[in-house]
Design a protein around this motif. Sequence first.
Motif, PDB file in Angstrom:
ATOM      1  N   LEU A   1       0.977  -1.345  -0.175  1.00  0.00           N
ATOM      2  CA  LEU A   1      -0.090   0.158  -0.227  1.00  0.00           C
ATOM      3  C   LEU A   1       0.820   1.336  -0.199  1.00  0.00           C
ATOM      4  CD1 LEU A   1      -2.348   1.578   1.299  1.00  0.00           C
ATOM      5  CD2 LEU A   1      -1.828   0.566   3.276  1.00  0.00           C
ATOM      6  N   ASP A   2       2.082   1.154   0.462  1.00  0.00           N
ATOM      7  CA  ASP A   2       3.083   2.467   0.552  1.00  0.00           C
ATOM      8  C   ASP A   2       3.777   2.465  -0.905  1.00  0.00           C
ATOM      9  OD1 ASP A   2       2.108   2.877   2.862  1.00  0.00           O
ATOM     10  OD2 ASP A   2       3.537   1.604   4.059  1.00  0.00           O
ATOM     11  N   TYR A   3       3.579   1.669  -1.801  1.00  0.00           N
ATOM     12  CA  TYR A   3       4.228   1.673  -3.217  1.00  0.00           C
ATOM     13  C   TYR A   3       4.288   3.096  -3.679  1.00  0.00           C
ATOM     14  CZ  TYR A   3       6.227   0.926  -7.784  1.00  0.00           C
ATOM     15  OH  TYR A   3       6.581   1.079  -8.875  1.00  0.00           O
ATOM     16  N   ARG A   4       2.883   3.535  -3.910  1.00  0.00           N
ATOM     17  CA  ARG A   4       3.097   4.913  -4.764  1.00  0.00           C
ATOM     18  C   ARG A   4       3.536   5.817  -3.786  1.00  0.00           C
ATOM     19  NH1 ARG A   4       0.472   4.311  -9.159  1.00  0.00           N
ATOM     20  NH2 ARG A   4      -1.382   2.976  -9.493  1.00  0.00           N
ATOM     21  N   THR A   5       3.564   5.956  -2.587  1.00  0.00           N
ATOM     22  CA  THR A   5       4.194   6.928  -1.766  1.00  0.00           C
ATOM     23  C   THR A   5       5.697   6.764  -2.009  1.00  0.00           C
ATOM     24  OG1 THR A   5       2.550   6.864  -0.107  1.00  0.00           O
ATOM     25  CG2 THR A   5       4.620   7.911   0.485  1.00  0.00           C
ATOM     26  N   LEU A   6       6.312   5.634  -1.997  1.00  0.00           N
ATOM     27  CA  LEU A   6       7.646   5.449  -2.485  1.00  0.00           C
ATOM     28  C   LEU A   6       8.092   5.927  -3.885  1.00  0.00           C
ATOM     29  CD1 LEU A   6      10.624   4.374  -1.664  1.00  0.00           C
ATOM     30  CD2 LEU A   6       9.609   2.069  -2.566  1.00  0.00           C
ATOM     31  N   GLN A   7       7.181   5.803  -4.533  1.00  0.00           N
ATOM     32  CA  GLN A   7       7.420   6.083  -5.944  1.00  0.00           C
ATOM     33  C   GLN A   7       7.541   7.628  -6.111  1.00  0.00           C
ATOM     34  OE1 GLN A   7       4.559   4.720  -8.861  1.00  0.00           O
ATOM     35  NE2 GLN A   7       5.962   4.428 -10.190  1.00  0.00           N
ATOM     36  N   ARG A   8       6.442   8.292  -5.625  1.00  0.00           N
ATOM     37  CA  ARG A   8       6.127   9.677  -5.580  1.00  0.00           C
ATOM     38  C   ARG A   8       7.527  10.578  -4.834  1.00  0.00           C
ATOM     39  NH1 ARG A   8       2.388  11.008  -1.682  1.00  0.00           N
ATOM     40  NH2 ARG A   8       4.195  11.614  -0.436  1.00  0.00           N
ATOM     41  N   ASP A   9       7.994   9.877  -3.701  1.00  0.00           N
ATOM     42  CA  ASP A   9       9.057  10.332  -3.037  1.00  0.00           C
ATOM     43  C   ASP A   9      10.303  10.533  -3.744  1.00  0.00           C
ATOM     44  OD1 ASP A   9       7.321  11.029  -1.053  1.00  0.00           O
ATOM     45  OD2 ASP A   9       7.821   9.783   0.457  1.00  0.00           O
ATOM     46  N   VAL A  10      10.633   9.352  -4.350  1.00  0.00           N
ATOM     47  CA  VAL A  10      11.798   9.142  -5.168  1.00  0.00           C
ATOM     48  C   VAL A  10      11.742  10.047  -6.277  1.00  0.00           C
ATOM     49  CG1 VAL A  10      12.913   7.361  -6.713  1.00  0.00           C
ATOM     50  CG2 VAL A  10      12.237   6.746  -4.283  1.00  0.00           C
TER      51      VAL A  10
ATOM     52  N   GLN B   1      10.110  12.931  -6.584  1.00  0.00           N
ATOM     53  CA  GLN B   1      10.379  14.197  -6.168  1.00  0.00           C
ATOM     54  C   GLN B   1      11.717  14.411  -5.862  1.00  0.00           C
ATOM     55  OE1 GLN B   1       7.549  14.652  -2.936  1.00  0.00           O
ATOM     56  NE2 GLN B   1       6.462  16.183  -3.867  1.00  0.00           N
ATOM     57  N   ARG B   2      12.532  13.709  -5.167  1.00  0.00           N
ATOM     58  CA  ARG B   2      13.867  13.780  -4.659  1.00  0.00           C
ATOM     59  C   ARG B   2      14.751  14.036  -5.962  1.00  0.00           C
ATOM     60  NH1 ARG B   2      17.437  16.317  -1.912  1.00  0.00           N
ATOM     61  NH2 ARG B   2      19.171  15.172  -1.519  1.00  0.00           N
ATOM     62  N   ARG B   3      14.519  12.999  -7.064  1.00  0.00           N
ATOM     63  CA  ARG B   3      15.253  13.086  -8.329  1.00  0.00           C
ATOM     64  C   ARG B   3      15.132  14.687  -9.026  1.00  0.00           C
ATOM     65  NH1 ARG B   3      14.259   8.113 -11.736  1.00  0.00           N
ATOM     66  NH2 ARG B   3      15.530   8.963 -13.361  1.00  0.00           N
ATOM     67  N   ALA B   4      13.982  15.018  -9.150  1.00  0.00           N
ATOM     68  CA  ALA B   4      13.591  16.301  -9.759  1.00  0.00           C
ATOM     69  C   ALA B   4      14.286  17.368  -8.810  1.00  0.00           C
ATOM     70  CB  ALA B   4      11.904  16.624  -9.619  1.00  0.00           C
ATOM     71  N   THR B   5      14.310  17.424  -7.480  1.00  0.00           N
ATOM     72  CA  THR B   5      14.935  18.620  -6.675  1.00  0.00           C
ATOM     73  C   THR B   5      16.260  18.301  -7.041  1.00  0.00           C
ATOM     74  OG1 THR B   5      13.315  18.311  -5.087  1.00  0.00           O
ATOM     75  CG2 THR B   5      15.424  19.266  -4.244  1.00  0.00           C
ATOM     76  N   LEU B   6      17.023  17.164  -6.980  1.00  0.00           N
ATOM     77  CA  LEU B   6      18.566  17.162  -7.308  1.00  0.00           C
ATOM     78  C   LEU B   6      18.918  17.794  -8.836  1.00  0.00           C
ATOM     79  CD1 LEU B   6      19.182  13.675  -5.655  1.00  0.00           C
ATOM     80  CD2 LEU B   6      19.936  16.091  -4.972  1.00  0.00           C
ATOM     81  N   ALA B   7      17.918  17.307  -9.608  1.00  0.00           N
ATOM     82  CA  ALA B   7      18.402  17.555 -11.000  1.00  0.00           C
ATOM     83  C   ALA B   7      18.220  19.349 -10.919  1.00  0.00           C
ATOM     84  CB  ALA B   7      17.090  17.318 -12.025  1.00  0.00           C
ATOM     85  N   GLN B   8      17.086  19.812 -10.450  1.00  0.00           N
ATOM     86  CA  GLN B   8      17.096  21.343 -10.551  1.00  0.00           C
ATOM     87  C   GLN B   8      18.339  22.051  -9.822  1.00  0.00           C
ATOM     88  OE1 GLN B   8      13.288  22.050  -8.591  1.00  0.00           O
ATOM     89  NE2 GLN B   8      12.214  22.034 -10.460  1.00  0.00           N
ATOM     90  N   GLN B   9      18.644  21.353  -8.749  1.00  0.00           N
ATOM     91  CA  GLN B   9      19.943  22.057  -7.924  1.00  0.00           C
ATOM     92  C   GLN B   9      21.174  21.919  -8.845  1.00  0.00           C
ATOM     93  OE1 GLN B   9      19.869  19.590  -4.236  1.00  0.00           O
ATOM     94  NE2 GLN B   9      18.407  20.971  -3.376  1.00  0.00           N
ATOM     95  N   ARG B  10      21.386  20.767  -9.445  1.00  0.00           N
ATOM     96  CA  ARG B  10      22.435  20.642 -10.353  1.00  0.00           C
ATOM     97  C   ARG B  10      22.475  21.768 -11.489  1.00  0.00           C
ATOM     98  NH1 ARG B  10      22.219  14.216  -9.815  1.00  0.00           N
ATOM     99  NH2 ARG B  10      23.401  13.984  -7.783  1.00  0.00           N
ATOM    100  N   ILE B  11      21.338  21.864 -12.230  1.00  0.00           N
ATOM    101  CA  ILE B  11      21.219  22.513 -13.341  1.00  0.00           C
ATOM    102  C   ILE B  11      21.487  23.891 -12.934  1.00  0.00           C
ATOM    103  CG2 ILE B  11      19.639  23.644 -15.017  1.00  0.00           C
ATOM    104  CD1 ILE B  11      18.202  20.700 -15.050  1.00  0.00           C
TER     105      ILE B  11
END
Length: 115
Positions: free
Chosen positions: A78-87, A89-99
Motif C-alpha cells: 500500500l506504500d508503493y505509490r508513496t515511495l515512488q512519488r518521494d523518489v 520528487q527527490r530526483r527532480a529536486t536534485l536535477a534542479q539543484q545541479r542545473i
Amino acid sequence: MKTLLAINDWNFNWQDQYFFRDLVALPRGTRLDADIHWDNSAENPNNPTSPPVRVAWGEQSKDEMGALTLIAVPHRQLDYRTLQRDVMQRRATLAQQRIFADPSLLAKISELLAQ
C-alpha cells in the motif's frame, strides 16, 4: 550514520552486483548517500597506467564508471505509490539543484530545447 556497503580493496574481477542477504529497513525520511572514489595516483599499485593519466567517465574498462543502483521495496504494498512519488520528487529536486548550480548546464538545456 550506517555504512551499507564498503569495498576497501576493490578488484576489477569483482565488478558485479551486490545484494543484501537480509532486507535493510529504511525508516521514512532516510537519506542515502553514495561516495565512489578512484585512486588514479602513482602510489596505487593497481593503477594500470604509469605514469598516471587523466581518466574520465566512460563505459570502457579503462574509464571511471562507478555507478550505484538501489532497489527499494516498501514494507507494505500500500506504500508503493508513496515511495515512488518521494523518489521522483527527490530526483527532480536534485536535477534542479545541479542545473541551477552550473550555468553552462542551463545553457545546454536551453539549446537542446530550442532544436
